[in-house]
Design a protein around this motif. Sequence first.
Motif, PDB file in Angstrom:
ATOM      1  N   ILE A 144      32.175  46.055  21.489  1.00 49.47           N
ATOM      2  CA  ILE A 144      32.098  45.069  22.558  1.00 49.47           C
ATOM      3  C   ILE A 144      30.664  44.583  22.747  1.00 49.47           C
ATOM      4  CG2 ILE A 144      31.668  46.588  24.549  1.00 49.47           C
ATOM      5  CD1 ILE A 144      34.029  45.006  25.911  1.00 49.47           C
ATOM      6  N   GLY A 145      29.742  45.302  22.144  1.00 47.10           N
ATOM      7  CA  GLY A 145      28.336  44.948  22.242  1.00 47.10           C
ATOM      8  C   GLY A 145      27.503  46.137  21.822  1.00 47.10           C
ATOM      9  N   PHE A 300      33.256  50.776  21.620  1.00 48.11           N
ATOM     10  CA  PHE A 300      34.254  50.137  20.769  1.00 48.11           C
ATOM     11  C   PHE A 300      35.573  50.049  21.526  1.00 48.11           C
ATOM     12  CE2 PHE A 300      31.240  50.730  17.555  1.00 48.11           C
ATOM     13  CZ  PHE A 300      31.666  50.230  16.334  1.00 48.11           C
ATOM     14  N   VAL A 301      36.241  48.899  21.420  1.00 49.42           N
ATOM     15  CA  VAL A 301      37.595  48.772  21.947  1.00 49.42           C
ATOM     16  C   VAL A 301      38.537  49.286  20.865  1.00 49.42           C
ATOM     17  CG1 VAL A 301      39.284  47.260  23.028  1.00 49.42           C
ATOM     18  CG2 VAL A 301      36.868  46.670  23.135  1.00 49.42           C
ATOM     19  N   THR A 302      39.318  50.295  21.192  1.00 47.25           N
ATOM     20  CA  THR A 302      40.183  50.945  20.210  1.00 47.25           C
ATOM     21  C   THR A 302      41.638  50.931  20.665  1.00 47.25           C
ATOM     22  OG1 THR A 302      39.941  53.141  21.230  1.00 47.25           O
ATOM     23  CG2 THR A 302      38.283  52.500  19.581  1.00 47.25           C
ATOM     24  N   LEU A 335      26.629  43.581  31.097  1.00 43.06           N
ATOM     25  CA  LEU A 335      26.227  44.926  30.689  1.00 43.06           C
ATOM     26  C   LEU A 335      24.807  44.994  30.144  1.00 43.06           C
ATOM     27  CD1 LEU A 335      29.493  45.996  28.815  1.00 43.06           C
ATOM     28  CD2 LEU A 335      28.845  46.521  31.165  1.00 43.06           C
ATOM     29  N   MET A 336      24.156  43.860  29.988  1.00 37.31           N
ATOM     30  CA  MET A 336      22.846  43.785  29.341  1.00 37.31           C
ATOM     31  C   MET A 336      22.935  44.359  27.919  1.00 37.31           C
ATOM     32  SD  MET A 336      20.345  42.215  30.659  1.00 37.31           S
ATOM     33  CE  MET A 336      19.893  41.416  32.205  1.00 37.31           C
ATOM     34  N   TYR A 337      23.983  43.961  27.204  1.00 38.38           N
ATOM     35  CA  TYR A 337      24.178  44.338  25.814  1.00 38.38           C
ATOM     36  C   TYR A 337      23.765  43.178  24.914  1.00 38.38           C
ATOM     37  CZ  TYR A 337      27.182  48.436  26.734  1.00 38.38           C
ATOM     38  OH  TYR A 337      27.695  49.650  27.109  1.00 38.38           O
TER      39      TYR A 337
END
Length: 412
Positions: A144-145, A300-302, A335-337
């Motif tokens: 996600i970042g 990670f989106v899983t 998220l400041m990613y």
Amino acid sequence: MIPTRRTLMAVATAALLPLTACGGGSGSSGSSSSAGGTYTFWDPYPQFDASSDWGRQVTACGSAAGVKLKRTSYDTTDLGNKALLAAQQGNAPDVMLVDNPVVSTLVAAGILNKTGDLGLDTSSIQQNIIGAGTIDGASYGVPIGANTLALYYNKKVLSAAGVDPVSVKDWASLTAALKKVKAAGKKGITFSAINTEEGSFQFLPWFWGAGGDLTKLDSAKGVAALSLWKQWVDAGYAPKDVLQNTQTTSWQEFATGDYAFGENGTWQLGNADKAGFGYGVINIPAQNGGSAPVPTGGEFVTVPVQQDTSRYDVSKKIVGCLTSQSNLLATDTTLMYVAPTAAVQTEQVAKNAELKPWVAAVAAARGRTSGGLGTKYPTISQPLWTAVQSALSGGKSPQDALAAAQSSAQKG
């Protein structure tokens, strides 16, 4: 990760290792994909409630997929442990957002689906970012970042000491700058060397910047990196309390305005703007020049394994929504990613020029579990942070401390 959780980093992985869950959830948390119903989603963002931008985005992605998305948030470590337990009990969530070092542990437990099997396209993701969730050539989630580390510097402190930050290009020039700062009556550099994953996370840029290999902790290159940190502490360029510093307390030291440099992450940009003094950011230098490789943080989106495989169609839509280009920009801004794709990175820098050095830092970053380490990483990281503690406290020489670490890692 975000400030309240980044201090945990990959310690979750170590906590997960003793469990050996079998895969396969029942999918009992909702109806089949053809009937809409409720789908479950777990994330490590308890600080964001349902009314936050993130909370609303999760709800919207469920609606876009034609279902109600029931969101539950846990602390990073708690989420990983609950994921393994839920899989053993056959009630894993439909979609789960997990810290990147935890992915390999969940894969080893047979809990996660391959993105390729789900038909999710990850071709636009930077290879070094998705590498943290790639095992044996297959990815098991969509990042996600990413966030990582760099050096913040205090413009006033450096100016008073006659140091141009542009001159800091390698270890020698950085050490020379610290010497000048101390001579001018200010403090040099602060970082986290605590005996947790945070300590390893912050040491890795120096270890990798010397050319160190995590499978050979006691090589001359690794010893050079630990000797550098010890030199700084012994000379008073870094405070002795780095041994207890978390990334949060280390930032608080830098925020006093007394330090020239602070090693910290993307997530501190908002706090930096509130610090009350001019600051800049440079990449952490490698021993002989250039940017040191830095570890990637982020989630990670899983999609966990379900007994009812018909649920995957909707789960795929939810993942696609959460990681779409338009939503990534909003999420990574919150998220400041740094976004995981070049296209969104370009949009981020256009909106916030302060992210430019962070995009460069992420480009030079690598996953802690990459290179085939996977679940071996925790058995290496703990001896590594123990060695850092031992050397900086004066208990052992850098060589002896890392030799003991290597011996422990091999047993693990």
